[in-house]
Design a protein around this motif. Structure first.
Motif, PDB file in Angstrom:
ATOM      1  N   ALA A   1      46.171  46.573  25.573  1.00 44.01           N
ATOM      2  CA  ALA A   1      45.340  45.271  25.473  1.00 44.01           C
ATOM      3  C   ALA A   1      43.704  45.529  26.083  1.00 44.01           C
ATOM      4  CB  ALA A   1      46.061  44.202  26.339  1.00 44.01           C
ATOM      5  N   TYR A   2      42.768  45.498  25.496  1.00 40.59           N
ATOM      6  CA  TYR A   2      41.534  45.530  26.041  1.00 40.59           C
ATOM      7  C   TYR A   2      41.098  44.290  26.328  1.00 40.59           C
ATOM      8  CZ  TYR A   2      41.357  50.294  23.939  1.00 40.59           C
ATOM      9  OH  TYR A   2      41.582  51.534  23.687  1.00 40.59           O
ATOM     10  N   LEU A   3      41.054  44.079  27.597  1.00 40.79           N
ATOM     11  CA  LEU A   3      40.275  42.472  28.055  1.00 40.79           C
ATOM     12  C   LEU A   3      38.872  43.108  28.407  1.00 40.79           C
ATOM     13  CD1 LEU A   3      40.663  39.796  29.338  1.00 40.79           C
ATOM     14  CD2 LEU A   3      41.449  40.806  31.446  1.00 40.79           C
ATOM     15  N   ASP A   4      38.113  42.238  27.837  1.00 39.35           N
ATOM     16  CA  ASP A   4      36.673  42.292  28.157  1.00 39.35           C
ATOM     17  C   ASP A   4      36.190  40.948  28.851  1.00 39.35           C
ATOM     18  OD1 ASP A   4      36.600  44.254  25.173  1.00 39.35           O
ATOM     19  OD2 ASP A   4      35.450  44.950  27.081  1.00 39.35           O
ATOM     20  N   ILE A   5      35.370  41.003  29.963  1.00 36.65           N
ATOM     21  CA  ILE A   5      34.938  39.787  30.421  1.00 36.65           C
ATOM     22  C   ILE A   5      33.490  39.850  30.386  1.00 36.65           C
ATOM     23  CG2 ILE A   5      35.102  38.102  32.374  1.00 36.65           C
ATOM     24  CD1 ILE A   5      37.829  39.495  33.184  1.00 36.65           C
ATOM     25  N   TYR A   6      32.871  38.816  30.086  1.00 39.54           N
ATOM     26  CA  TYR A   6      31.522  38.779  30.084  1.00 39.54           C
ATOM     27  C   TYR A   6      30.941  37.697  30.899  1.00 39.54           C
ATOM     28  CZ  TYR A   6      31.222  42.049  26.106  1.00 39.54           C
ATOM     29  OH  TYR A   6      31.348  43.125  25.352  1.00 39.54           O
ATOM     30  N   CYS A   7      30.135  37.929  31.882  1.00 41.52           N
ATOM     31  CA  CYS A   7      29.355  36.938  32.751  1.00 41.52           C
ATOM     32  C   CYS A   7      28.358  36.406  31.920  1.00 41.52           C
ATOM     33  CB  CYS A   7      29.003  37.587  33.850  1.00 41.52           C
ATOM     34  SG  CYS A   7      28.275  36.523  35.139  1.00 41.52           S
ATOM     35  N   LEU A   8      28.258  35.109  31.712  1.00 38.80           N
ATOM     36  CA  LEU A   8      27.325  34.521  31.117  1.00 38.80           C
ATOM     37  C   LEU A   8      26.444  33.636  31.802  1.00 38.80           C
ATOM     38  CD1 LEU A   8      29.357  32.764  28.049  1.00 38.80           C
ATOM     39  CD2 LEU A   8      28.010  35.014  28.115  1.00 38.80           C
ATOM     40  N   ASP A   9      26.886  33.334  33.200  1.00 35.83           N
ATOM     41  CA  ASP A   9      25.835  32.594  34.193  1.00 35.83           C
ATOM     42  C   ASP A   9      26.434  33.064  35.316  1.00 35.83           C
ATOM     43  OD1 ASP A   9      24.516  29.219  34.284  1.00 35.83           O
ATOM     44  OD2 ASP A   9      24.178  31.082  35.277  1.00 35.83           O
ATOM     45  N   ALA A  10      25.654  33.722  36.331  1.00 37.74           N
ATOM     46  CA  ALA A  10      25.966  34.257  37.535  1.00 37.74           C
ATOM     47  C   ALA A  10      25.644  33.381  38.661  1.00 37.74           C
ATOM     48  CB  ALA A  10      25.675  35.703  37.846  1.00 37.74           C
TER      49      ALA A  10
END
Lengths: 303, 244
Positions: free
Chosen positions: A149-158
């Motif tokens: 399982a490849y989990l990718d998390i993108y931060c769109l607003d920090a």
């Protein structure tokens, strides 16, 4: 420091925004004296949080989590791989955390955020040590095929509390995950079954499975707090994090066991009373987040 | 209840500590700290002029570089660098040399468990050797929990990976040796050395077990503080020809 005297004189004359930029610590301390924060929250309250499942339709599982303005998009893609020889009946989870330049003015394409690999490692540690995912459920054929399982998390607003939002989005994505149905074709390779040709090609098939969900046990939730003098502020914004530098992140699972207590240095020391207060705030927050997640999952199922 | 540790130590017994300073010629300060077979070499260069772009120029800044024993630098190394940087920032006096950068380089010589605490101890000794102004020192200890609620100190790599349910790295102030009466050093009823500077945990434990780990950590940090004080006092002053 001479500025404290000077700022005292200027306070009456200066606009609030200018004061906030020029003397940020004094601005926040004035609020703390009244037990409130600039966005009118009491000290122990976290920002409003929402979770939306299925944000990315091409992924096998995905979720968009927002805590205040901090926004994280998590997506899971499943691939079949051969398991390692040390654990032939277990699958694998690979977690990556990205902070693209959209999330913050301090991140530029040539200057990646320093905090991104740290959060990625923290997430993998927390998810693996909490035992939320039983890796044996990801196995297809012992020794030959298992899911990765490849989990990718993108931060769109920090906007502060990045780890909390990232963990919430990861957990929500795993709750939404549906493992695709597969069968083994004539060459012995595992292929995914789409609904259209499901009937024709099942010559040797021992591994057909329906689309299924993972069972998640002991789901971890977290809360980041700032320690400043004798105050404890829950769920800081980015401005508060830059002004008051001592952060404590407590991760508890649904049975109130401590998965992680992470305090990476900082000018304020944490005595036992502060540690216990942070853990109590986190317990309260775990209940709120569980409710939000359960509502999101049941809304999804109704659809 | 007694736990049998493979090397025959009791639960609260630390491995033999050794610290040698001023071992690198070119570095402004250096130290080699070993706890049993875990050995870390720390070197300090600085203060050098200028700070990096995102750092506050009104304070001195600290840069940490972590070099693993083998392999490339990855996320784990970046995490160690961040933890060390924030820990060292809290013990150094940052207002003295403004707009300067002090670089601390850590080289892992051997990893046999309890690596991050060993590195933090080595970095403190190297900062002292370089003469960087520090408010007080930090002592770090690793506490591992076994399933039955008992805590062992300073586990080896075998114990960390296989036998223990969870372990935590804790960093405290060193103990204060002072002429003043005890009462003046307490904050909220707890002596100052009981405050945690840094805590990193792995594995799931109950909250009460973690608080018990903190207590055992306090007790052990006093022993490491004494060792640190003795080893820093006994060294001859460093070579005056090593100019900054």
């Amino acid at each position: 420091m001479g500025s404290s005297g000077a700022s005292g004189d200027l306070e009456g004359e200066m606009e609030v925004d200018a004061f906030r930029r020029l003397f940020p610590l004094r601005f926040h301390e004035r609020h703390l004296l009244e037990s409130i924060r600039p966005d009118a929250r009491p000290l122990g309250r976290a920002r409003e949080s929402t979770v939306a499942l299925g944000a990315v339709s091409s992924a096998d599982g995905s979720a968009l989590a927002k805590i205040g303005h901090t926004t994280m998009l998590a997506a899971i893609k499943m691939e079949v791989m051969t398991p390692s020889s040390e654990s032939p009946d277990e699958g694998c989870v690979a977690i990556d955390f990205h902070m693209p330049p959209i999330c913050s003015p301090f991140v530029r394409p040539g200057r990646p955020a320093e905090v991104a690999p740290v959060i990625a490692k923290q997430l993998s540690d927390v998810i693996s040590s909490s035992g939320m995912i039983n890796l044996k459920e990801l196995s297809l054929t012992t020794g030959k095929a298992a899911w990765m399982a490849y989990l990718d998390i993108y931060c769109l607003d920090a906007d502060g509390a990045l780890f909390d939002a990232a963990l919430l989005s990861a957990v929500a994505a795993f709750s939404h995950l549906q493992i695709p149905a597969v069968s083994i074709n004539e060459d012995g390779r595992v292929v995914t079954v789409s609904r259209a040709d499901g009937d024709g090609k099942q010559a040797k098939d021992p591994v057909i499975k329906e689309k299924r969900k993972l069972t998640l046990s002991c789901v971890p939730f977290s809360l980041t707090c700032i320690l400043h003098q004798k105050y404890i502020l829950a769920d800081p914004t980015a401005e508060e994090e830059s002004v008051m530098e001592t952060l404590v992140t407590v991760v508890l699972d649904s049975s109130s066991r401590l998965v992680s207590l992470y305090k990476p240095g900082g000018p304020v020391l944490a005595y036992t009373s502060a540690v216990q207060d942070c853990i109590a705030l986190t317990r309260h927050r775990v209940k709120e987040l569980q409710k939000i997640l359960n509502e999101a999952v049941s809304d999804m199922e109704v659809d | 209840m007694e736990i049998d540790r493979p090397d025959g130590r009791t639960r609260n017994q630390l491995r033999p500590l050794a610290c040698s300073r001023n071992i690198l010629n070119r570095a402004h300060g250096s130290a080699r700290w070993s706890q049993g077979d875990t050995i870390v070499l720390a070197a300090v260069y600085g203060p050098k002029t200028g700070t990096r772009k995102n750092e506050n120029p009104e304070k001195a800044s600290i840069e940490v570089i972590w070099k693993p024993r083998t392999g490339q630098v990855g996320k784990a190394e970046k995490e160690y660098e961040m933890i060390l940087k924030r820990t060292l920032q809290s013990i150094c006096v940052l207002t003295i040399n403004q707009n300067t950068t002090t670089t601390v380089i850590l080289q892992v010589v051997n990893d046999d468990g309890s690596l991050l605490p060993c590195a933090i101890n080595a970095a403190c000794a190297a900062l002292v050797d370089a003469g960087i102004p520090v408010r007080h020192l930090a002592v770090a200890i690793c506490c591992a929990m076994a399933g039955s609620g008992s805590v062992i100190l300073d586990p080896t790599k075998l114990e960390e990976q296989q036998k223990m349910e969870a372990f935590s790295y804790l960093v405290f102030h060193n103990s204060v040796l002072s002429m003043l009466p005890e009462g003046s050093l307490h904050v909220d009823g707890e002596p100052m050395e009981h405050g945690i500077i840094t805590s990193v945990t792995h594995g799931v434990i109950s909250v009460d077990d973690y608080l018990y780990c903190l207590e055992r950590g306090h007790a052990a940090s006093a022993k490491i503080s004494d060792f640190l004080r003795r080893s820093l006092q006994s060294h001859a002053p460093s070579d005056p020809s090593k100019a900054a």
